[in-house]
Each structure stands twice: as C-alpha cells, then as structure tokens.
Enzyme design. Structure first.
Site, PDB file in Angstrom:
ATOM      1  N   HIS A 115       3.181 -66.044  24.680  1.00  0.00           N
ATOM      2  CA  HIS A 115       1.962 -65.251  24.712  1.00  0.00           C
ATOM      3  C   HIS A 115       2.072 -64.349  23.733  1.00  0.00           C
ATOM      4  O   HIS A 115       3.118 -64.324  22.988  1.00  0.00           O
ATOM      5  CB  HIS A 115       1.624 -64.413  26.158  1.00  0.00           C
ATOM      6  CG  HIS A 115       2.676 -63.317  26.278  1.00  0.00           C
ATOM      7  ND1 HIS A 115       4.079 -63.669  26.642  1.00  0.00           N
ATOM      8  CD2 HIS A 115       2.805 -62.017  26.443  1.00  0.00           C
ATOM      9  CE1 HIS A 115       4.909 -62.609  26.996  1.00  0.00           C
ATOM     10  NE2 HIS A 115       4.094 -61.545  26.825  1.00  0.00           N
ATOM     11  N   HIS A 123       2.166 -60.852  23.137  1.00  0.00           N
ATOM     12  CA  HIS A 123       2.694 -59.574  22.801  1.00  0.00           C
ATOM     13  C   HIS A 123       3.828 -59.534  21.658  1.00  0.00           C
ATOM     14  O   HIS A 123       4.474 -60.539  21.346  1.00  0.00           O
ATOM     15  CB  HIS A 123       3.593 -59.141  24.255  1.00  0.00           C
ATOM     16  CG  HIS A 123       2.309 -58.918  25.194  1.00  0.00           C
ATOM     17  ND1 HIS A 123       2.530 -58.791  26.700  1.00  0.00           N
ATOM     18  CD2 HIS A 123       0.923 -58.541  25.065  1.00  0.00           C
ATOM     19  CE1 HIS A 123       1.765 -58.404  27.159  1.00  0.00           C
ATOM     20  NE2 HIS A 123       0.567 -58.323  26.283  1.00  0.00           N
ATOM     21  N   ASP A 151       6.573 -58.243  21.162  1.00  0.00           N
ATOM     22  CA  ASP A 151       7.971 -58.422  21.555  1.00  0.00           C
ATOM     23  C   ASP A 151       8.268 -59.902  21.925  1.00  0.00           C
ATOM     24  O   ASP A 151       9.448 -60.380  22.437  1.00  0.00           O
ATOM     25  CB  ASP A 151       8.386 -57.616  22.831  1.00  0.00           C
ATOM     26  CG  ASP A 151       7.897 -57.868  24.003  1.00  0.00           C
ATOM     27  OD1 ASP A 151       6.613 -57.895  24.085  1.00  0.00           O
ATOM     28  OD2 ASP A 151       8.512 -57.841  25.023  1.00  0.00           O
ATOM     29  N   HIS A 152       7.276 -60.917  21.617  1.00  0.00           N
ATOM     30  CA  HIS A 152       7.458 -62.413  21.828  1.00  0.00           C
ATOM     31  C   HIS A 152       7.002 -62.971  20.613  1.00  0.00           C
ATOM     32  O   HIS A 152       7.620 -64.195  20.345  1.00  0.00           O
ATOM     33  CB  HIS A 152       6.550 -62.871  22.867  1.00  0.00           C
ATOM     34  CG  HIS A 152       7.122 -62.314  24.266  1.00  0.00           C
ATOM     35  ND1 HIS A 152       7.826 -62.874  25.305  1.00  0.00           N
ATOM     36  CD2 HIS A 152       6.713 -60.852  24.679  1.00  0.00           C
ATOM     37  CE1 HIS A 152       8.025 -62.030  26.187  1.00  0.00           C
ATOM     38  NE2 HIS A 152       7.378 -60.830  26.013  1.00  0.00           N
ATOM     39  N   HIS A 185      -0.280 -62.220  33.566  1.00  0.00           N
ATOM     40  CA  HIS A 185       0.226 -61.070  32.375  1.00  0.00           C
ATOM     41  C   HIS A 185      -0.592 -60.883  31.476  1.00  0.00           C
ATOM     42  O   HIS A 185      -1.070 -59.925  30.935  1.00  0.00           O
ATOM     43  CB  HIS A 185       1.771 -61.537  32.446  1.00  0.00           C
ATOM     44  CG  HIS A 185       2.424 -60.615  31.271  1.00  0.00           C
ATOM     45  ND1 HIS A 185       2.999 -59.252  31.536  1.00  0.00           N
ATOM     46  CD2 HIS A 185       2.945 -60.772  30.112  1.00  0.00           C
ATOM     47  CE1 HIS A 185       3.284 -58.884  30.487  1.00  0.00           C
ATOM     48  NE2 HIS A 185       3.475 -59.606  29.427  1.00  0.00           N
ATOM     49  N   ASP A 208       7.044 -63.827  29.990  1.00  0.00           N
ATOM     50  CA  ASP A 208       6.710 -62.667  30.996  1.00  0.00           C
ATOM     51  C   ASP A 208       5.893 -63.093  32.302  1.00  0.00           C
ATOM     52  O   ASP A 208       5.247 -61.935  32.732  1.00  0.00           O
ATOM     53  CB  ASP A 208       5.986 -61.509  30.274  1.00  0.00           C
ATOM     54  CG  ASP A 208       6.869 -60.825  29.159  1.00  0.00           C
ATOM     55  OD1 ASP A 208       8.043 -61.228  29.241  1.00  0.00           O
ATOM     56  OD2 ASP A 208       6.292 -59.942  28.383  1.00  0.00           O
ATOM     57  N   HIS A 212      13.063 -61.145  29.641  1.00  0.00           N
ATOM     58  CA  HIS A 212      13.584 -60.135  29.700  1.00  0.00           C
ATOM     59  C   HIS A 212      14.797 -59.627  30.613  1.00  0.00           C
ATOM     60  O   HIS A 212      14.827 -60.495  31.549  1.00  0.00           O
ATOM     61  CB  HIS A 212      12.451 -58.778  30.190  1.00  0.00           C
ATOM     62  CG  HIS A 212      11.438 -58.628  29.097  1.00  0.00           C
ATOM     63  ND1 HIS A 212      11.698 -57.566  27.968  1.00  0.00           N
ATOM     64  CD2 HIS A 212      10.260 -59.147  28.771  1.00  0.00           C
ATOM     65  CE1 HIS A 212      10.427 -57.822  27.265  1.00  0.00           C
ATOM     66  NE2 HIS A 212       9.736 -58.554  27.695  1.00  0.00           N
TER      67      HIS A 212
HETATM   68 FE    FE Z   1       7.828 -58.929  26.966  1.00  0.00          FE
HETATM   69 ZN    ZN Z   2       4.377 -59.390  27.498  1.00  0.00          ZN
END
Ligand code: FE
Ligand code: ZN
Length: 257
Positions: free
Chosen positions: A54, A56, A58-59, A113, A137, A175
C-alpha cells in the site's frame, strides 16, 4: 527463495526475497533504501522487483532511491493505488499472479487499512515448504491494521481471505507490534491459554530484542482476536452476536488501548 528481514525506521520490517542461483532479489515494502542497498551489496544481488502492499510512506519511502540504483526494477502495487506509489508500473488486482524468478505469488485485494491494500501470497512449492504471506499492514502478529480508509465489513472480508490460507503459512507483517497487540488481546480474551502462552514467549523474545515476525497463520487463528469475529467467547466479550460488530468493537477498543 530466501527471505531476509531488514529492520527499518522505528518498528518497520522490510523483506528481501533472494534467489541465490540467479542472484536476483525483490523487496517488499521498502520503507527506506539504505538498508536494502546494504543487504543487496552483501549478497551481491540485483534488485529486479519492488512489491508494495500500500501507499503509506513507511512502505514506499525507499522506492525512488532504489529505482535510481536499479532502473530496470519493476514496481508492483495495487490497481487502486494508481498515483500514490512512487514509480509504480504494475497495477495488481485480486487473483493476479506475480512472478519472482521461479516463484509465483497470488495477489489478494485486502482493503480496510487503506482502500487499495493488497497482499502477496507465495504458496508452498514442496512438502517441507510452508508458503509465505506478505500482508503489509492488514494482518499483524496478534493484531490488524487500523481502518484508515475502509470499513469493518471490508476488513473482515479481507482478513477472511487471509484466514483461509494453510496454518503453516509464514506471516510476514510489516511492523513489530506483536507485544502491544498481545497485551491488548489478553484484555479481551483472558481465558485463552494459547494466547497466554504466546504472550509469555513474545514478552521473553522482545525482552531480548528478538523479532517476533514471521509468525504462523495457525497461531494467529488461535490467538489473534482480529481473526476471531465469529468466536462465541469474543462475541460475548463484545456484547454482540454479530460478527462485523464484534470485529468493529474490538478494533475500536484497540484504537483506544
Ligand atoms: Fe505501516
Ligand atoms: Zn500503513
């Protein structure tokens, strides 16, 4: 195919898939480029694919820099994420096959999410292989992702797709949230002995700074409250007999935990 787990940012994991024979590599959800480049160098491997679950940051945060180093790498992501994933070239939908060297993953569309989230499932290739699920996530060890762009009903539908995979499946979530997730799980499911046992194991591992990812889908089915919306005990604890409402109330409580 070997899977390397690379810690990134404060609690993310990046996964590097490596084929030693061809020295080709793929990366799942590169939060950052630097630790991936380091691992590629250590393996003397060439990056051929970036698999994003996805959009985001942090990905996908490492996408651009990785593409600068490996301009021929292909960037995969969900069809609904068009315009949100840097460098995306392949727009995947439910059931699409994705190939890395001699392995083919199947794509699951798992909104909740985010509205575009996908997961990659590599089925086992031999009797002693387990199969690997890269679920971003959506499903966490002991928990699930927050609902930023989706409804509880969508997330239950998404998680039921993942829940239908074999128990031995290795769950590579993005995570290290396991300890906190299990602390919450104990509050809603105090009589679950498998959960109590897992909590001790995870607390011990985290006390020694050891990773708790991957987990196995079988233990998630037994101990993760977010896969058990149809469990009578949890329904009673959430004071409803409705599966979606059970899930929704669990998620709401976790958001405030
Ligand atoms: Fe994340
Ligand atoms: Zn995420």
């Amino acid at each position: 195919m070997q899977v390397y787990r690379i810690p990134a940012l404060s609690d993310n994991y990046i996964f590097l898939l490596h084929d030693p024979q061809t020295r080709q590599a793929a990366v799942v959800d590169p939060a950052q480029a630097a630790p991936v480049l380091q691992q590629l160098q250590a393996l003397n491997a060439q990056l051929v694919a970036i698999f994003n679950t996805h959009h985001h940051s942090d990905h996908v945060g490492g996408n651009r820099t990785l593409l600068q180093h490996f301009p021929d790498a292909t960037v995969y992501g969900g069809a609904e994420d068009r315009g949100r994933i840097p460098g995306q070239q392949v727009f995947l939908e439910e059931g699409d096959p994705v190939t890395f060297v001699d392995r083919t993953a199947r794509v699951f569309f798992v909104p909740g999410h985010t509205r575009a989230h996908i997961a990659y499932y590599f089925p086992p290739t031999s009797p002693d292989d387990t199969g690997d699920l890269f679920c971003g996530d959506t499903l966490f060890a002991g928990g699930c992702g927050r609902l930023f762009e989706g409804t509880p009903a969508q997330m239950v539908d998404s998680l039921s797709k993942l829940r239908s995979l074999p128990d031995a499946t290795r769950v590579w979530c993005a995570h290290e949230y396991t300890l906190n997730n299990l602390e919450f799980a104990r509050t809603v499911d105090p009589d679950n002995t498998a959960l109590a046992h897992r909590y001790q194991t995870v607390r011990d591992a985290r006390g020694r700074s050891l990773p708790t990812v991957p987990s196995h889908l079988g233990e998630e089915k037994q101990t993760n409250p977010f896969l058990r919306w149809d469990d009578p005990h949890l329904q009673t604890a959430m004071e409803t007999s409705d599966p979606i409402r059970t899930f929704s109330r669990l998620r709401g409580r976790k958001d405030r935990f």
